[in-house]
Design a protein around this motif. Structure first.
Motif, PDB file in Angstrom:
ATOM      1  N   ASP A 190       0.874  -1.168   0.000  1.00 19.47           N
ATOM      2  CA  ASP A 190       0.000   0.000   0.000  1.00 19.47           C
ATOM      3  C   ASP A 190       0.915   1.222   0.000  1.00 19.47           C
ATOM      4  O   ASP A 190       1.563   1.521   1.001  1.00 19.47           O
ATOM      5  N   ILE A 191       0.995   1.891  -1.140  1.00 16.92           N
ATOM      6  CA  ILE A 191       2.006   2.926  -1.318  1.00 16.92           C
ATOM      7  C   ILE A 191       1.396   4.323  -1.209  1.00 16.92           C
ATOM      8  O   ILE A 191       0.209   4.532  -1.483  1.00 16.92           O
ATOM      9  N   THR A 192       2.226   5.265  -0.835  1.00 19.13           N
ATOM     10  CA  THR A 192       1.812   6.651  -0.647  1.00 19.13           C
ATOM     11  C   THR A 192       2.760   7.572  -1.411  1.00 19.13           C
ATOM     12  O   THR A 192       3.861   7.176  -1.804  1.00 19.13           O
ATOM     13  N   GLY A 193       2.309   8.804  -1.611  1.00 22.55           N
ATOM     14  CA  GLY A 193       3.172   9.812  -2.222  1.00 22.55           C
ATOM     15  C   GLY A 193       3.383   9.634  -3.710  1.00 22.55           C
ATOM     16  O   GLY A 193       4.298  10.226  -4.287  1.00 22.55           O
ATOM     17  N   VAL A 194       2.551   8.815  -4.343  1.00 21.50           N
ATOM     18  CA  VAL A 194       2.674   8.553  -5.778  1.00 21.50           C
ATOM     19  C   VAL A 194       1.279   8.570  -6.388  1.00 21.50           C
ATOM     20  O   VAL A 194       0.326   8.033  -5.808  1.00 21.50           O
ATOM     21  N   ASP A 195       1.147   9.182  -7.556  1.00 19.04           N
ATOM     22  CA  ASP A 195      -0.126   9.192  -8.266  1.00 19.04           C
ATOM     23  C   ASP A 195      -0.071   8.144  -9.373  1.00 19.04           C
ATOM     24  O   ASP A 195       0.703   8.273 -10.319  1.00 19.04           O
ATOM     25  N   LEU A 196      -0.876   7.090  -9.238  1.00 20.13           N
ATOM     26  CA  LEU A 196      -0.853   5.988 -10.190  1.00 20.13           C
ATOM     27  C   LEU A 196      -2.175   5.858 -10.925  1.00 20.13           C
ATOM     28  O   LEU A 196      -3.241   6.071 -10.337  1.00 20.13           O
ATOM     29  N   ALA A 197      -2.110   5.481 -12.196  1.00 18.44           N
ATOM     30  CA  ALA A 197      -3.315   5.154 -12.946  1.00 18.44           C
ATOM     31  C   ALA A 197      -3.789   3.769 -12.529  1.00 18.44           C
ATOM     32  O   ALA A 197      -2.969   2.860 -12.325  1.00 18.44           O
ATOM     33  N   PRO A 198      -5.095   3.561 -12.372  1.00 14.07           N
ATOM     34  CA  PRO A 198      -5.605   2.244 -11.962  1.00 14.07           C
ATOM     35  C   PRO A 198      -5.297   1.162 -13.000  1.00 14.07           C
ATOM     36  O   PRO A 198      -5.323   1.414 -14.206  1.00 14.07           O
ATOM     37  N   ALA A 212      -2.972  -2.216  -9.879  1.00 16.35           N
ATOM     38  CA  ALA A 212      -2.972  -1.013  -9.047  1.00 16.35           C
ATOM     39  C   ALA A 212      -4.406  -0.539  -8.869  1.00 16.35           C
ATOM     40  O   ALA A 212      -5.197  -0.550  -9.827  1.00 16.35           O
ATOM     41  N   ALA A 213      -4.749  -0.141  -7.652  1.00 11.87           N
ATOM     42  CA  ALA A 213      -6.095   0.367  -7.377  1.00 11.87           C
ATOM     43  C   ALA A 213      -6.023   1.350  -6.217  1.00 11.87           C
ATOM     44  O   ALA A 213      -5.288   1.116  -5.242  1.00 11.87           O
ATOM     45  N   PRO A 214      -6.753   2.445  -6.283  1.00 14.16           N
ATOM     46  CA  PRO A 214      -6.777   3.387  -5.158  1.00 14.16           C
ATOM     47  C   PRO A 214      -7.529   2.790  -3.975  1.00 14.16           C
ATOM     48  O   PRO A 214      -8.613   2.213  -4.137  1.00 14.16           O
ATOM     49  N   LEU A 215      -6.959   2.896  -2.786  1.00 17.70           N
ATOM     50  CA  LEU A 215      -7.619   2.431  -1.569  1.00 17.70           C
ATOM     51  C   LEU A 215      -8.355   3.557  -0.860  1.00 17.70           C
ATOM     52  O   LEU A 215      -9.486   3.395  -0.406  1.00 17.70           O
ATOM     53  N   LYS A 216      -7.674   4.679  -0.735  1.00 16.95           N
ATOM     54  CA  LYS A 216      -8.238   5.870  -0.103  1.00 16.95           C
ATOM     55  C   LYS A 216      -7.397   7.044  -0.578  1.00 16.95           C
ATOM     56  O   LYS A 216      -6.460   6.872  -1.375  1.00 16.95           O
ATOM     57  N   GLU A 217      -7.719   8.218  -0.145  1.00 18.07           N
ATOM     58  CA  GLU A 217      -6.991   9.407  -0.579  1.00 18.07           C
ATOM     59  C   GLU A 217      -5.502   9.254  -0.305  1.00 18.07           C
ATOM     60  O   GLU A 217      -5.061   9.065   0.834  1.00 18.07           O
ATOM     61  N   GLY A 218      -4.714   9.277  -1.390  1.00 18.68           N
ATOM     62  CA  GLY A 218      -3.265   9.247  -1.256  1.00 18.68           C
ATOM     63  C   GLY A 218      -2.652   7.873  -1.079  1.00 18.68           C
ATOM     64  O   GLY A 218      -1.446   7.762  -0.893  1.00 18.68           O
ATOM     65  N   VAL A 219      -3.470   6.806  -1.123  1.00 21.66           N
ATOM     66  CA  VAL A 219      -2.951   5.451  -0.918  1.00 21.66           C
ATOM     67  C   VAL A 219      -3.409   4.551  -2.059  1.00 21.66           C
ATOM     68  O   VAL A 219      -4.594   4.514  -2.398  1.00 21.66           O
ATOM     69  N   HIS A 220      -2.457   3.830  -2.668  1.00 22.68           N
ATOM     70  CA  HIS A 220      -2.767   2.874  -3.728  1.00 22.68           C
ATOM     71  C   HIS A 220      -2.272   1.490  -3.328  1.00 22.68           C
ATOM     72  O   HIS A 220      -1.187   1.339  -2.766  1.00 22.68           O
ATOM     73  N   GLY A 258       8.137   7.675  -3.553  1.00 16.90           N
ATOM     74  CA  GLY A 258       7.051   7.545  -2.590  1.00 16.90           C
ATOM     75  C   GLY A 258       7.461   6.705  -1.400  1.00 16.90           C
ATOM     76  O   GLY A 258       8.643   6.511  -1.112  1.00 16.90           O
ATOM     77  N   GLY A 259       6.468   6.216  -0.712  1.00 18.64           N
ATOM     78  CA  GLY A 259       6.711   5.359   0.443  1.00 18.64           C
ATOM     79  C   GLY A 259       5.617   4.312   0.518  1.00 18.64           C
ATOM     80  O   GLY A 259       4.816   4.167  -0.406  1.00 18.64           O
TER      81      GLY A 259
END
Length: 510
Positions: A190-198, A212-220, A258-259
């Motif tokens: 679950d990564i943060t600080g990165v904007d990824l396309a689903p 890749a899928a968004p989990l919540k704001e700022g987390v994929h 990211g992290g």
């Protein structure tokens, strides 16, 4: 024989989705249950992110599906996949790809709340250390447990291991776990600080497969399956740097800036317990079967294991039924687990086979152009195709005229009914965890025959709200608490009392 004090009728080891579901089922059946988990608190991590169509039905049968949320939070897709080959699941009536985006942590929280509401005793920070040998032929199971207050011994009539793929209970009981070793490692984070396309259903690229899928704001949530990655041992760890490097190797995208909230790895190891029951010890969920993750099937199969086992174990542990009822658990669920391992291995070959698997993907894509293939694959992945072999000599399908009714052994889909108290449906009637005898012909003989099982089986006189229903040819249907049909009749009650005794124990008047 001297009475031995028990801590509970059943001790369940493991407070994951399977153990918590089982605890609730046992409480609905009247059994006293203690759940032990070695972790002091839930990790909050979520390896699973959803569940299948059938698991949704199981939650709905108990009235707890709304606890997972409403509207978009429980949105389902008609389009799913088998090994990454996408197709429309609606070729099979009622099928869909299940609920997605539901973190396992949420599933555990919902089930923990439900089980606790029903009176389950959930104890965290309790680790099982040993199991006395008496469980094989004795009248109880005795374990040694490390607790926050020191080491103590605990007894129960039955012990159930729901403690994952590395199950302590399975090992202590000496239950074999044959299968195949891992051949490759795969990462999730679950990564943060990165904007990824689903990349929701995964994308197969020359160097591997990614999701890749968004989990919540700022987390994929990402899953990374590089070709050629060597298998790892259970003691190994993985770092975000490794995951980021593998992601870039496959996609060309640099996410190293990211992290991660957490990182982990999984494998394609495939194993199944050779016995789901040994004496006073039983297994369910990942303790009984491990496989390549594919479509939320692992969590969902564990939930269905619990639904199948719960009402049976409660009846036996409280003395209402004999131990023969427990033998039906292995007989019914072991073939389901075996089929699960087959389908996930097949999906792994298609999904992760790289260029060598391209011809197989092409053929599978062609085949999904046929309704019969889509229905078959949708049934496998949604778990809606499960049919238990109830035997032909138990009177389960009396009075049909032309063999066994198609419903026998299958799950009863949600069906709208008109009853004496107004509109209802078959799932609502199962909320209490009882069996349900549907009297569709207002037959007094039927109600009289079932009367000795009142309190365990709810007899409901009703008629289908729609003329065209699955009940065609049946005037009475006996539904087990897990939602599977145990008996059908048309113009006769022959075999009904035998089915009631088999699944719900000795009648109360005895």
């Amino acid at each position: 024989m001297q009475d031995i004090t028990m801590d509970a009728d059943v001790i369940v080891v493991g407070a994951g989705p399977t153990g918590l579901m089982l605890a609730g089922e046992l409480r609905l059946g009247g059994a006293e249950v203690i759940v032990l988990d070695k972790l002091a608190e839930p990790t909050g991590q979520s390896r699973g992110l959803g569940f299948t169509a059938r698991a949704m039905e199981v939650f709905d049968q108990r009235g707890i599906l709304p606890r997972f949320g409403q509207g978009e939070s429980l949105a389902v897709s008609d389009v799913g996949h088998f090994g990454g080959v996408q197709f429309d699941f609606t070729a099979l009536q009622g099928a869909h790809f299940g609920a997605r985006g539901i973190p396992q942590s949420q599933t555990e929280a919902v089930l923990a709340g439900w089980a606790a509401d029903l009176g389950a005793d959930i104890r965290r920070g309790h680790e099982v250390l040993a199991l006395d040998d008496g469980f094989r032929h004795g009248e109880h199971a005795e374990i040694t447990v490390a607790t926050p207050d020191g080491v103590r011994r605990m007894r129960a009539r039955y012990l159930v291991g729901c403690d994952g793929g590395k199950s302590t209970v399975r090992k202590l009981a000496g239950i074999g776990f044959p299968g195949t070793e891992a051949t490759r490692a795969m990462f999730l984070a679950d990564i943060t600080g990165v904007d990824l396309a689903p990349r929701y259903l995964g994308e197969t690229l020359p160097n591997g497969m990614v999701m890749a899928a968004p989990l919540k704001e700022g987390v994929h949530r990402i899953i990374v399956c590089p070709h050629g990655a060597a298998a790892r041992s259970a003691e190994d760890t993985v770092t975000f740097e490794e995951v980021a490097k593998a992601w870039e190797h496959i996609t060309g995208e640099d996410i190293s800036g990211g992290g991660a909230e957490w990182v982990s790895f999984f494998s394609d190891a495939t194993r199944q317990a050779d016995q789901y029951r040994r004496g006073r010890v039983l297994l369910a969920g990942d303790a009984a079967h491990i496989h390549l993750p594919a479509g939320g099937q692992g969590l969902s199969t564990g939930v269905q294991d619990a639904a199948n086992l719960g009402f049976k174990l409660a009846a036996v542990a409280t003395g209402r039924a004999g131990e023969a009822l427990l033998d039906t658990y292995h007989a019914e669920r072991h073939p389901v687990g075996r089929r699960l391992l087959m389908n996930t291995r097949a999906q792994g070959l298609v999904f992760l086979g790289g260029q060598k698997a391209e011809p197989l993907r092409s053929i599978l894509t062609e085949l999904t152009g046929h309704d019969v293939v889509r229905r078959h694959l949708a049934g496998i992945v949604s778990h809606l195709d499960i049919r238990y072999d109830l035997g032909e000599g138990d009177g389960a399908g009396e009075g049909q005229g032309e063999g066994v009714h198609p419903l026998l052994g299958r799950r009863l889909a949600r069906t709208a009914l008109n009853g004496p108290d107004g509109a209802t449906d078959t799932f609502r009637l199962l909320h209490a965890g009882h069996g349900v005898l549907l009297d569709l012909a207002d037959d007094a003989r039927l109600r009289q025959a079932a009367a000795p099982w009142s309190g365990r089986v709810d007899t409901v006189t009703a008629s289908p709200a729609d003329r065209d229903t699955v009940f065609s040819g049946a005037e009475a249907v006996l539904v087990r608490p897990d939602g599977h049909v145990a008996w059908t009749g048309s113009g006769t009650t022959d075999g009904l009392q035998a089915a009631l005794t088999r699944w719900f124990g000795t009648p109360a008047e005895h």
